[in-house]
Design a protein around this motif. Sequence first.
Motif, PDB file in Angstrom:
ATOM      1  N   VAL A 126       0.834  -1.202   0.000  1.00 17.96           N
ATOM      2  CA  VAL A 126       0.000   0.000   0.000  1.00 17.96           C
ATOM      3  C   VAL A 126       0.871   1.256   0.000  1.00 17.96           C
ATOM      4  O   VAL A 126       0.594   2.229  -0.716  1.00 17.96           O
ATOM      5  CB  VAL A 126      -0.946  -0.007   1.222  1.00 17.96           C
ATOM      6  CG1 VAL A 126      -1.643   1.348   1.381  1.00 17.96           C
ATOM      7  CG2 VAL A 126      -1.983  -1.123   1.087  1.00 17.96           C
ATOM      8  N   SER A 127       1.943   1.234   0.780  1.00 11.93           N
ATOM      9  CA  SER A 127       2.837   2.392   0.835  1.00 11.93           C
ATOM     10  C   SER A 127       3.416   2.717  -0.532  1.00 11.93           C
ATOM     11  O   SER A 127       3.444   3.877  -0.962  1.00 11.93           O
ATOM     12  CB  SER A 127       3.975   2.128   1.836  1.00 11.93           C
ATOM     13  OG  SER A 127       3.488   1.888   3.124  1.00 11.93           O
ATOM     14  N   GLN A 128       3.885   1.692  -1.234  1.00 15.07           N
ATOM     15  CA  GLN A 128       4.475   1.923  -2.554  1.00 15.07           C
ATOM     16  C   GLN A 128       3.421   2.410  -3.540  1.00 15.07           C
ATOM     17  O   GLN A 128       3.692   3.281  -4.381  1.00 15.07           O
ATOM     18  CB  GLN A 128       5.115   0.635  -3.076  1.00 15.07           C
ATOM     19  CG  GLN A 128       5.946   0.843  -4.346  1.00 15.07           C
ATOM     20  CD  GLN A 128       7.097   1.806  -4.132  1.00 15.07           C
ATOM     21  OE1 GLN A 128       7.908   1.625  -3.238  1.00 15.07           O
ATOM     22  NE2 GLN A 128       7.163   2.861  -4.944  1.00 15.07           N
ATOM     23  N   LEU A 129       2.213   1.866  -3.435  1.00  7.05           N
ATOM     24  CA  LEU A 129       1.150   2.299  -4.339  1.00  7.05           C
ATOM     25  C   LEU A 129       0.795   3.760  -4.104  1.00  7.05           C
ATOM     26  O   LEU A 129       0.581   4.525  -5.059  1.00  7.05           O
ATOM     27  CB  LEU A 129      -0.078   1.407  -4.142  1.00  7.05           C
ATOM     28  CG  LEU A 129      -1.227   1.575  -5.131  1.00  7.05           C
ATOM     29  CD1 LEU A 129      -0.767   1.334  -6.563  1.00  7.05           C
ATOM     30  CD2 LEU A 129      -2.371   0.633  -4.772  1.00  7.05           C
ATOM     31  N   VAL A 130       0.762   4.182  -2.846  1.00  4.41           N
ATOM     32  CA  VAL A 130       0.473   5.581  -2.542  1.00  4.41           C
ATOM     33  C   VAL A 130       1.549   6.491  -3.121  1.00  4.41           C
ATOM     34  O   VAL A 130       1.254   7.515  -3.746  1.00  4.41           O
ATOM     35  CB  VAL A 130       0.351   5.790  -1.014  1.00  4.41           C
ATOM     36  CG1 VAL A 130       0.302   7.279  -0.674  1.00  4.41           C
ATOM     37  CG2 VAL A 130      -0.890   5.094  -0.476  1.00  4.41           C
ATOM     38  N   VAL A 131       2.809   6.115  -2.922  1.00  8.93           N
ATOM     39  CA  VAL A 131       3.913   6.939  -3.430  1.00  8.93           C
ATOM     40  C   VAL A 131       3.844   7.052  -4.954  1.00  8.93           C
ATOM     41  O   VAL A 131       3.986   8.141  -5.522  1.00  8.93           O
ATOM     42  CB  VAL A 131       5.268   6.346  -2.992  1.00  8.93           C
ATOM     43  CG1 VAL A 131       6.422   7.027  -3.721  1.00  8.93           C
ATOM     44  CG2 VAL A 131       5.443   6.494  -1.487  1.00  8.93           C
ATOM     45  N   ASP A 132       3.603   5.943  -5.617  1.00 10.56           N
ATOM     46  CA  ASP A 132       3.577   5.979  -7.081  1.00 10.56           C
ATOM     47  C   ASP A 132       2.323   6.662  -7.614  1.00 10.56           C
ATOM     48  O   ASP A 132       2.358   7.250  -8.704  1.00 10.56           O
ATOM     49  CB  ASP A 132       3.702   4.568  -7.645  1.00 10.56           C
ATOM     50  CG  ASP A 132       5.128   4.044  -7.540  1.00 10.56           C
ATOM     51  OD1 ASP A 132       6.058   4.864  -7.600  1.00 10.56           O
ATOM     52  OD2 ASP A 132       5.317   2.827  -7.381  1.00 10.56           O
ATOM     53  N   CYS A 133       1.219   6.618  -6.883  1.00  9.69           N
ATOM     54  CA  CYS A 133       0.047   7.388  -7.297  1.00  9.69           C
ATOM     55  C   CYS A 133       0.330   8.885  -7.201  1.00  9.69           C
ATOM     56  O   CYS A 133      -0.220   9.678  -7.961  1.00  9.69           O
ATOM     57  CB  CYS A 133      -1.165   7.031  -6.433  1.00  9.69           C
ATOM     58  SG  CYS A 133      -2.020   5.515  -6.921  1.00  9.69           S
ATOM     59  N   GLN A 134       1.199   9.278  -6.267  1.00  8.64           N
ATOM     60  CA  GLN A 134       1.613  10.682  -6.172  1.00  8.64           C
ATOM     61  C   GLN A 134       2.494  11.074  -7.349  1.00  8.64           C
ATOM     62  O   GLN A 134       2.358  12.164  -7.917  1.00  8.64           O
ATOM     63  CB  GLN A 134       2.385  10.912  -4.873  1.00  8.64           C
ATOM     64  CG  GLN A 134       1.557  10.800  -3.612  1.00  8.64           C
ATOM     65  CD  GLN A 134       2.417  10.960  -2.369  1.00  8.64           C
ATOM     66  OE1 GLN A 134       3.616  10.672  -2.385  1.00  8.64           O
ATOM     67  NE2 GLN A 134       1.822  11.417  -1.287  1.00  8.64           N
ATOM     68  N   ARG A 135       3.420  10.186  -7.715  1.00  5.84           N
ATOM     69  CA  ARG A 135       4.449  10.529  -8.692  1.00  5.84           C
ATOM     70  C   ARG A 135       4.021  10.268 -10.131  1.00  5.84           C
ATOM     71  O   ARG A 135       4.416  10.995 -11.041  1.00  5.84           O
ATOM     72  CB  ARG A 135       5.731   9.738  -8.396  1.00  5.84           C
ATOM     73  CG  ARG A 135       6.332  10.040  -7.043  1.00  5.84           C
ATOM     74  CD  ARG A 135       7.566   9.194  -6.787  1.00  5.84           C
ATOM     75  NE  ARG A 135       8.597   9.440  -7.778  1.00  5.84           N
ATOM     76  CZ  ARG A 135       9.160   8.501  -8.530  1.00  5.84           C
ATOM     77  NH1 ARG A 135       8.781   7.236  -8.395  1.00  5.84           N
ATOM     78  NH2 ARG A 135      10.094   8.808  -9.399  1.00  5.84           N
ATOM     79  N   GLN A 136       3.265   9.206 -10.360  1.00  5.93           N
ATOM     80  CA  GLN A 136       2.919   8.800 -11.716  1.00  5.93           C
ATOM     81  C   GLN A 136       1.475   9.193 -12.004  1.00  5.93           C
ATOM     82  O   GLN A 136       0.548   8.523 -11.577  1.00  5.93           O
ATOM     83  CB  GLN A 136       3.087   7.276 -11.875  1.00  5.93           C
ATOM     84  CG  GLN A 136       4.412   6.732 -11.368  1.00  5.93           C
ATOM     85  CD  GLN A 136       5.600   7.251 -12.169  1.00  5.93           C
ATOM     86  OE1 GLN A 136       5.462   7.727 -13.293  1.00  5.93           O
ATOM     87  NE2 GLN A 136       6.790   7.160 -11.578  1.00  5.93           N
ATOM     88  N   ARG A 137       1.295  10.292 -12.720  1.00  6.31           N
ATOM     89  CA  ARG A 137      -0.035  10.853 -12.911  1.00  6.31           C
ATOM     90  C   ARG A 137      -0.801  10.202 -14.056  1.00  6.31           C
ATOM     91  O   ARG A 137      -1.974   9.900 -13.935  1.00  6.31           O
ATOM     92  CB  ARG A 137       0.063  12.361 -13.152  1.00  6.31           C
ATOM     93  CG  ARG A 137       0.766  13.124 -12.045  1.00  6.31           C
ATOM     94  CD  ARG A 137       0.034  12.989 -10.713  1.00  6.31           C
ATOM     95  NE  ARG A 137       0.672  13.790  -9.674  1.00  6.31           N
ATOM     96  CZ  ARG A 137       0.443  15.076  -9.485  1.00  6.31           C
ATOM     97  NH1 ARG A 137      -0.399  15.727 -10.274  1.00  6.31           N
ATOM     98  NH2 ARG A 137       1.057  15.732  -8.518  1.00  6.31           N
TER      99      ARG A 137
END
Length: 330
Positions: free
Chosen positions: A155-166
């Motif tokens: 979940v942590s990685q998914l949150v970070v990548d949802c922030q970075r990868q639009r």
Amino acid sequence: MPATPYEDRDAFGRVPGYRRAMALIGQPAGESGPPAPTPGWAGVGTVTLRELAARQNLAAARRSDNHVLVLVTVGHGQHEVDFRPYPCRPGTLIWVRPGQVIRFGGNAGLDAIVVCWEPAAVAEVADDPVLLDGGLGPACWQLAGEDEDAVINEVSQLVVDCQRQRSGTLAAGLLRHQLAVLLLRIALLPGRAPAERNDAYVRFRLEVEKDFTRTRRVEEYAERMGYSVRTITRACLAATGRSAKQVIDDRVTLEAMRLLAVTDDPIADIGRRLGFPEPTNFGRFFHREAGTSPGAFRAAQKAGPRLPNQRRPGVTDPHGRPAPRVGGEA
């Protein structure tokens, strides 16, 4: 080791694109939704419960066409899924499937990471109806040990990548594959009930889901499936302790409850949608199954998050299954 939602709250204080994520969760009746997502979006979004509470009424029931996964990170309280309350504390994981009704707990200090996605975003793992279907799969787990660490990391990685990868093809592919990995980890959690391993029952439930607004006759489903009524009844009794006819009636009752809770449609119209041309017949059916009238049930929903008890004891839920187990119990 990367920071988790438990160790570093600032990492998730503001999620860019949260309005797109909120569009997936669903709006309470009478509220307008956020703008549509941009082209090239993966159909996956994240938002914190605290952000959601700042912009919407969490006490209002809402029904989403999409999947919503809630990982509690801070505080204690409860969330409701299809009118069943689930106690929450850090490590509680709740999965709301399309069509289900959720009422988020608004307890002070309660926060969570909310991951939401369109069904098409995980077509790769959609061959497991027990995992993805709301009437069959588990709704709540209390994570612990290595299972908790694994889910938190995903979940942590998914949150970070949802922030970075639009947006964009590669970004969308990354987010969808990460989501698929998260769902497969959840599928491997302990605690699937016998109902979810009963093939005849699963087939019957999926057929009922397709056609329960048109027919409540077990004979029609049996003929379509190539089974005898007796075989289906035995499968339902083994899985839920309820007969096949009762399983159908439970599904109709649940849909009525959902529509009464999240729409302002006239009760007679809801009855007709569910196969009751006469309002009096619908009223009698609902009172028999839910222990209250449709109007009283709707009024209780508008009054607040606590709901009247159903007539039946708590050995089954509105799906006609044994009450969902919490904490990965076998």
